[in-house]
Scaffold this active site. Structure first.
Site, mmCIF file in Angstrom:
data_model
loop_
_atom_site.group_PDB
_atom_site.id
_atom_site.type_symbol
_atom_site.label_atom_id
_atom_site.label_comp_id
_atom_site.label_asym_id
_atom_site.label_seq_id
_atom_site.Cartn_x
_atom_site.Cartn_y
_atom_site.Cartn_z
ATOM 1 N N ASN A 194 60.656 -67.008 51.246
ATOM 2 C CA ASN A 194 59.714 -66.123 50.540
ATOM 3 C C ASN A 194 60.303 -64.761 50.166
ATOM 4 O OD1 ASN A 194 56.689 -67.283 52.267
ATOM 5 N ND2 ASN A 194 57.579 -67.936 50.330
ATOM 6 N N ASP A 248 48.695 -72.613 51.543
ATOM 7 C CA ASP A 248 49.220 -72.519 50.179
ATOM 8 C C ASP A 248 48.083 -72.326 49.168
ATOM 9 O OD1 ASP A 248 51.164 -72.463 48.298
ATOM 10 O OD2 ASP A 248 51.518 -74.618 48.243
HETATM 11 C C1 FPP Z 1 51.108 -69.007 50.065
HETATM 12 O O1 FPP Z 1 50.391 -68.905 48.866
HETATM 13 C C2 FPP Z 1 50.773 -67.898 50.974
HETATM 14 C C3 FPP Z 1 51.659 -66.996 51.485
HETATM 15 C C4 FPP Z 1 53.106 -67.043 51.218
HETATM 16 C C5 FPP Z 1 51.221 -65.869 52.341
HETATM 17 C C6 FPP Z 1 50.204 -66.237 53.370
HETATM 18 C C7 FPP Z 1 49.879 -65.054 54.186
HETATM 19 C C8 FPP Z 1 48.644 -64.715 54.594
HETATM 20 C C9 FPP Z 1 47.425 -65.483 54.281
HETATM 21 C C10 FPP Z 1 48.494 -63.491 55.448
HETATM 22 C C11 FPP Z 1 48.523 -63.815 56.923
HETATM 23 C C12 FPP Z 1 48.510 -62.561 57.699
HETATM 24 C C13 FPP Z 1 48.661 -62.437 59.067
HETATM 25 C C14 FPP Z 1 48.846 -61.127 59.687
HETATM 26 C C15 FPP Z 1 48.675 -63.579 59.945
HETATM 27 P P1 FPP Z 1 51.203 -68.752 47.489
HETATM 28 O O2 FPP Z 1 51.371 -67.307 47.223
HETATM 29 O O3 FPP Z 1 52.462 -69.527 47.590
HETATM 30 O O4 FPP Z 1 50.219 -69.401 46.475
HETATM 31 P P2 FPP Z 1 50.624 -70.155 45.127
HETATM 32 O O5 FPP Z 1 51.384 -71.370 45.521
HETATM 33 O O6 FPP Z 1 49.306 -70.460 44.514
HETATM 34 O O7 FPP Z 1 51.443 -69.185 44.316
#
Ligand code: FPP
Length: 251
Positions: free
Chosen positions: A77, A29
């Site tokens: 999501n 996160d």
């Molecule tokens: C949460 O941060 C993150 C995600 C929903 C996406 C995570 C995906 C990756 C790191 C890519 C992985 C790729 C592969 C192919 C394994 P957020 O966007 O919720 O952050 P925030 O809470 O600060 O808005």
């Protein structure tokens, strides 16, 4: 690479090899907040998140941890802005294509867990071929939870089991924890011993609801793109301090 990171190629001396978690799960996160802090669009946070994930996967392998599960995309999501969802789907596909060679060299066995049928067809194809090509790799089990929801996973297991009972393939009295776990997406992987969540939120967010029953939970304020080997070292050190009793008492 800093001197500290060079040292961290080896298991840090204060960590006991025989008390490492066999399986680590991560809720990655804080990508969006990381990007905002840098004055960048949210998608840049996801890009950097991939780099962090690649390093933690390599680190698990270097230090002798057998399985890593990462929460890449939840069933909830889909509610994000369309451009962000599209970006993530394209990113997953590109990363898979680019990293397959290295995963083979590093002996990584990748598996996607979740309702994969709802993903874009081209991503499904990439997922299928990466799982097929790496299936015999023994270096580390890497699980990517994509379009994953813990409740949805439990429901689909219940439906499959109910159908088997209806068809006379399974007797209700034979359904135990092991039979149930066998019907989850994660069948064949041991339950996580350690669940790490970055960016400070104290929630499970529908992740591996069945499997984390006895996992130790470690929450850090660090945002996922900044979660490096030093941070991982802190998480493992904290884990090794925990007294895991599994509901029993110590004699
Ligand atoms: C949460 O941060 C993150 C995600 C929903 C996406 C995570 C995906 C990756 C790191 C890519 C992985 C790729 C592969 C192919 C394994 P957020 O966007 O919720 O952050 P925030 O809470 O600060 O808005």
């Amino acid at each position: 690479m800093t001197a500290n990171q060079t040292i961290l190629r080896e298991l840090p001396a204060d960590l006991k090899r025989d008390r490492l978690p066999r399986h680590v799960a991560v809720i990655m996160d804080g990508n969006g907040r990381w990007a905002k802090k840098q004055g960048l669009p949210r998608i840049m946070g996801h890009r950097r998140g991939v780099d962090a994930l690649k390093d933690i996967l390599r680190c698990c392998k270097d230090w002798g941890i057998g399985a890593l599960t990462a929460y890449a995309f939840s069933t909830e999501n889909w509610g994000r802005p369309l451009e962000e969802v599209d970006f993530l789907m394209t990113l997953f596909e590109r990363v898979l294509r680019q990293e397959l060679k290295e995963m083979m060299e590093e002996n990584v066995q990748i598996q996607f867990v979740g309702n994969l049928d709802a993903l874009p067809r081209s991503l499904q194809n990439e997922i299928r071929s990466s799982m097929e090509e790496t299936r015999n790799n023994k270096g580390i089990q890497f699980r990517v939870a994509t379009n994953y929801g813990g409740r949805q996973e439990i429901l689909q297991a219940c439906k499959t089991i109910a159908t088997k009972v209806q068809q006379g393939l399974l007797q209700p009295e034979d359904i135990d924890e092991s039979v149930f776990a066998h019907h989850l997406y994660t069948a064949g992987t041991c339950d996580p011993d350690l669940l790490i969540r970055t960016s400070g939120e104290m929630r499970i967010s529908n992740f591996l609801l069945w499997q984390v029953a006895y996992a130790e939970i470690y929450v850090t304020d660090t945002l996922w793109p900044d979660f490096d080997r030093t941070e991982f070292h802190h998480a493992l050190a904290a884990y090794q301090q925990r007294d895991r009793r599994f509901g029993k008492v110590n004699q």
